[in-house]
Design an enzyme around this catalytic site. Sequence first.
Site, PDB file in Angstrom:
ATOM      1  N   HIS A 156       0.842  -1.202   0.000  1.00  0.00           N
ATOM      2  CA  HIS A 156       0.000   0.000   0.000  1.00  0.00           C
ATOM      3  C   HIS A 156       0.879   1.254   0.000  1.00  0.00           C
ATOM      4  O   HIS A 156       0.709   2.155  -0.826  1.00  0.00           O
ATOM      5  CB  HIS A 156      -0.906  -0.030   1.241  1.00  0.00           C
ATOM      6  CG  HIS A 156      -1.812   1.157   1.389  1.00  0.00           C
ATOM      7  ND1 HIS A 156      -3.173   1.045   1.491  1.00  0.00           N
ATOM      8  CD2 HIS A 156      -1.551   2.484   1.450  1.00  0.00           C
ATOM      9  CE1 HIS A 156      -3.707   2.242   1.610  1.00  0.00           C
ATOM     10  NE2 HIS A 156      -2.740   3.142   1.600  1.00  0.00           N
ATOM     11  N   GLU A 157       1.831   1.300   0.927  1.00  0.00           N
ATOM     12  CA  GLU A 157       2.672   2.500   1.053  1.00  0.00           C
ATOM     13  C   GLU A 157       3.653   2.612  -0.115  1.00  0.00           C
ATOM     14  O   GLU A 157       3.914   3.713  -0.607  1.00  0.00           O
ATOM     15  CB  GLU A 157       3.416   2.484   2.391  1.00  0.00           C
ATOM     16  CG  GLU A 157       2.515   2.394   3.623  1.00  0.00           C
ATOM     17  CD  GLU A 157       1.420   3.447   3.671  1.00  0.00           C
ATOM     18  OE1 GLU A 157       1.581   4.531   3.068  1.00  0.00           O
ATOM     19  OE2 GLU A 157       0.374   3.185   4.297  1.00  0.00           O
TER      20      GLU A 157
ATOM     21  N   HIS B  91       2.068   4.184  -3.025  1.00  0.00           N
ATOM     22  CA  HIS B  91       2.006   5.650  -2.941  1.00  0.00           C
ATOM     23  C   HIS B  91       3.292   6.265  -3.490  1.00  0.00           C
ATOM     24  O   HIS B  91       3.264   7.239  -4.238  1.00  0.00           O
ATOM     25  CB  HIS B  91       1.832   6.101  -1.481  1.00  0.00           C
ATOM     26  CG  HIS B  91       0.414   6.022  -1.000  1.00  0.00           C
ATOM     27  ND1 HIS B  91      -0.640   6.581  -1.671  1.00  0.00           N
ATOM     28  CD2 HIS B  91      -0.110   5.443   0.108  1.00  0.00           C
ATOM     29  CE1 HIS B  91      -1.762   6.347  -1.008  1.00  0.00           C
ATOM     30  NE2 HIS B  91      -1.471   5.650   0.079  1.00  0.00           N
TER      31      HIS B  91
HETATM   32 ZN   LIG Z   1      -2.828   5.125   1.496  1.00  0.00          ZN
END
Ligand SMILES: [Zn+2]
Length: 159
Positions: free
Chosen positions: A48-49, A52
């Site tokens: 998830h990170e 980003h």
């Molecule tokens: Zn996020």
Amino acid sequence: MVDTAVTVVWNERLTTTAGRAFLRQGRIELNPRLLGKAPAEVPMVLVHETAHIAAFRLFGANIPAHGRHWRSLMRLAGYAPEVTHKIPVDDLRQGRRRYVYLRVCEQCGDRQLLEAPRYGKCGGCSARDSFLVMKAKAGPAGEAALQRLSLADVRAAFE
Ligand SMILES: [Zn+2]
Ligand SMILES: [Zn+2]
């Protein structure tokens, strides 16, 4: 050429976020307390990170955080693009105590507010196994909600 390096560190000060990304630094911080309770979630949070940071490097700063760029990167990595984690934060805030229990004796109406449900013999009338037990989230609001319940309310809940 897009930079592919990221730095990943544990941050003890994180409370309710599982992880966060610092896009320009290419740095990811993970929450050891939260993820320690749910180690199986580590890869998902890491992806998830990382997505980003990858989205920032590929598409720049002017894209929505969890928009289509981020979502497609999540899918590419084999993960559902879900925004919130499912680690129960309440468990951490309240330690092991998740619920508070109201035990009402059906025979004599004796009421006990308990941290763990206990059955057996009633302290009021010695009746055995004649309890109705309701539970609420631990904390002042849950306790107040249980205190407000009458025996009739509790009975009605079990009908
Ligand atoms: Zn996020
Ligand atoms: Zn009783």
